[in-house]
Scaffold this motif. Sequence first.
Motif, mmCIF file in Angstrom:
data_model
loop_
_atom_site.group_PDB
_atom_site.id
_atom_site.type_symbol
_atom_site.label_atom_id
_atom_site.label_comp_id
_atom_site.label_asym_id
_atom_site.label_seq_id
_atom_site.Cartn_x
_atom_site.Cartn_y
_atom_site.Cartn_z
ATOM 1 N N LEU A 126 -34.956 1.092 -18.024
ATOM 2 C CA LEU A 126 -34.306 2.233 -17.376
ATOM 3 C C LEU A 126 -35.291 3.196 -16.728
ATOM 4 O O LEU A 126 -34.955 3.820 -15.724
ATOM 5 N N ASP A 127 -36.482 3.338 -17.299
ATOM 6 C CA ASP A 127 -37.471 4.325 -16.843
ATOM 7 C C ASP A 127 -36.800 5.698 -16.708
ATOM 8 O O ASP A 127 -36.800 6.323 -15.647
ATOM 9 N N ILE A 128 -36.238 6.149 -17.812
ATOM 10 C CA ILE A 128 -35.391 7.343 -17.820
ATOM 11 C C ILE A 128 -36.159 8.569 -17.341
ATOM 12 O O ILE A 128 -37.287 8.832 -17.777
ATOM 13 N N SER A 129 -35.527 9.340 -16.455
ATOM 14 C CA SER A 129 -36.125 10.582 -15.970
ATOM 15 C C SER A 129 -35.892 11.688 -16.986
ATOM 16 O O SER A 129 -35.259 11.500 -18.023
ATOM 17 N N GLN B 292 -33.049 15.082 -12.007
ATOM 18 C CA GLN B 292 -34.137 14.220 -11.543
ATOM 19 C C GLN B 292 -33.630 12.779 -11.480
ATOM 20 O O GLN B 292 -33.823 12.001 -12.400
ATOM 21 N N SER B 293 -32.940 12.458 -10.399
ATOM 22 C CA SER B 293 -32.350 11.119 -10.296
ATOM 23 C C SER B 293 -33.404 10.031 -10.128
ATOM 24 O O SER B 293 -33.251 8.913 -10.614
ATOM 25 N N GLY B 294 -34.509 10.359 -9.464
ATOM 26 C CA GLY B 294 -35.591 9.390 -9.298
ATOM 27 C C GLY B 294 -35.220 8.247 -8.366
ATOM 28 O O GLY B 294 -34.180 8.247 -7.701
ATOM 29 N N GLY B 295 -36.093 7.241 -8.323
ATOM 30 C CA GLY B 295 -35.853 6.090 -7.463
ATOM 31 C C GLY B 295 -35.026 5.028 -8.154
ATOM 32 O O GLY B 295 -34.713 5.111 -9.347
ATOM 33 N N LEU B 296 -34.671 4.010 -7.385
ATOM 34 C CA LEU B 296 -33.881 2.899 -7.921
ATOM 35 C C LEU B 296 -34.762 1.968 -8.744
ATOM 36 O O LEU B 296 -35.940 1.780 -8.452
ATOM 37 N N SER C 82 -30.533 4.161 -10.898
ATOM 38 C CA SER C 82 -31.698 5.015 -10.648
ATOM 39 C C SER C 82 -32.325 5.425 -11.975
ATOM 40 O O SER C 82 -31.801 5.126 -13.051
ATOM 41 N N GLU C 83 -33.436 6.122 -11.899
ATOM 42 C CA GLU C 83 -34.135 6.557 -13.108
ATOM 43 C C GLU C 83 -33.316 7.569 -13.912
ATOM 44 O O GLU C 83 -33.476 7.683 -15.120
ATOM 45 N N GLY C 84 -32.452 8.281 -13.232
ATOM 46 C CA GLY C 84 -31.547 9.201 -13.927
ATOM 47 C C GLY C 84 -30.166 8.623 -14.098
ATOM 48 O O GLY C 84 -29.216 9.353 -14.429
ATOM 49 N N GLY C 85 -30.035 7.320 -13.913
ATOM 50 C CA GLY C 85 -28.724 6.687 -13.929
ATOM 51 C C GLY C 85 -28.003 6.768 -15.255
ATOM 52 O O GLY C 85 -26.767 6.836 -15.305
#
Length: 529
Positions: free
Chosen positions: A219-222, A227-231, A461-464
């Motif tokens: 997930l690479d959680i933000s 902070q949605s971050g990239g996909l 996304s990273e904040g998904g």
Amino acid sequence: MADLESKEDTVTSNVAKKEGGPLPTTQESTASGPAVSTPVTSFDVEDQTAVSPGVERGYWGSNAEFIMAALAITIDYSLIWRLPYMCYRNGGVVYMILYGIFLLLFGVPIFYMDLSLGQFCGKGPAHIYNLSPLLRGIGVGMVVVIAMCHPLYSTITSWSLYYLFQSGSTVLPWSTCSNMWNTISCIDDHTASFNTSQDSYMFRMLSSPGEEYFNRRVLDISTGLEQSGGLRWQLVGCTFATALLIFAALFWGVKVTGKVMLVTVPLIFLLLLALFIRGMTLPGSLEGVKYALLPSASSLLELQTWTSALISAWYTIGMATGVISTLASYKRFKSTALRDSYIVCGVSLGVGMITSMMVFAFFGAIAQHKGVAMHNVVTAGPSTVYIAMAEMLARLPVPQVWSFALFFMLLLMGLSTQVLTAEVVITAVLDSVPRRSRLIRIVITAAVCGVSFLLTFPYLSEGGIYFFTMVDISVMRLSLYVFGFLQLLTVGWIYGIEQLSRDIKMMTGLRPPVVFKPIWCFVLPPLSC
């Protein structure tokens, strides 16, 4: 509304000519004018074999296909991580007993109502509720909610597919702390030992390799919703692959979808049984089972235990989603209804119990390995499977085989659920077009799969995970109460239970059980508020 009794003989003869097909409108051609269509009831019922020359709406190839499709809806992700976790937190076997009582006492009547409405009308929920023009938006709302929730299932399925690919690694990446995404807080069997007396693993807030793999690699959680971050492009690729599989299962109609369900659902059962047997052989598994079977009398006095068990039962049978009525709309008009309801709910209850015992066996093994108390093993949500169970399987001999079995089972669950929820949207659109053709079916299916794929991007996304949690709580759970209450109010009090009973008797030859009527009218509406 036309008088049902005066038209029953005509309807029965027309149905007989169709050899058990769906209920047609009564059409009589005369020499002096065109055919006149007379509705049988206030349902918008159509002759499904005459919508377009040479093209019919389609039926399940056999009743077994419908049962397998219904089981695919009831046996989904919630049965492997939500039900065991709620049982884990709300009294163990006491919670499971309440869940079983609610599923059989309330779940069967709700399932039976949905099944009967779809089978009688021969259309999806977007048209079923034409029985009350003022409240026809109930069915449309169900379709909209399913369309909004479909990307959520796509997200979970992408996780399963990603883990499935990684299960072929020589060393499972969630089993060690020597990877580039790991932090100094990561602790595994090779870096430190656990203090069994003080539960230092939890006390020091150290992270396990499975936890860091899921949160930091997958997930690479933000840091937050803002902070949605990239996909996460790995997940995007997995989601695209699942979208192609879903399109392949749907574009030709229920005749192909039914065959897919006949393969995937039994395979899910076999994989679940294999994991159940393996889980019961793990060191410490008996402690987990004892924890589940040890009754907690105090939990009976807590309102949360009762409400959670009731909601879990409603989730299991897909209440207020329109999925069951959509699947039932492809059944033959004279097919059984009550028997199928008991079969699906009974099998779902049995599978739920087996799944819970399997998960508790893994919980016990995890607790013994980490040296922690049972009540500190896992937290809610996907961590039950993607962290706790994944870590435990990584410590077994030949862990790749068992990891593959777990995530392949989860993948099949996700794909089956996605296929059938997408069918709700596709059916709603097809039932609205004046003419059907295979090309139209293919175009609509491609559009639904494509749009759902694009709508999954925010969750990838990273904040998904924050969007995922927000939609899960605000859409899926809220709609259960709103549409559940409105459905029971409309069918039970506006359309009328006696009218529904006559419809069901015309269709199956038997009236609903007497006990179902007070449950539909007086018990379930206040409970769903």
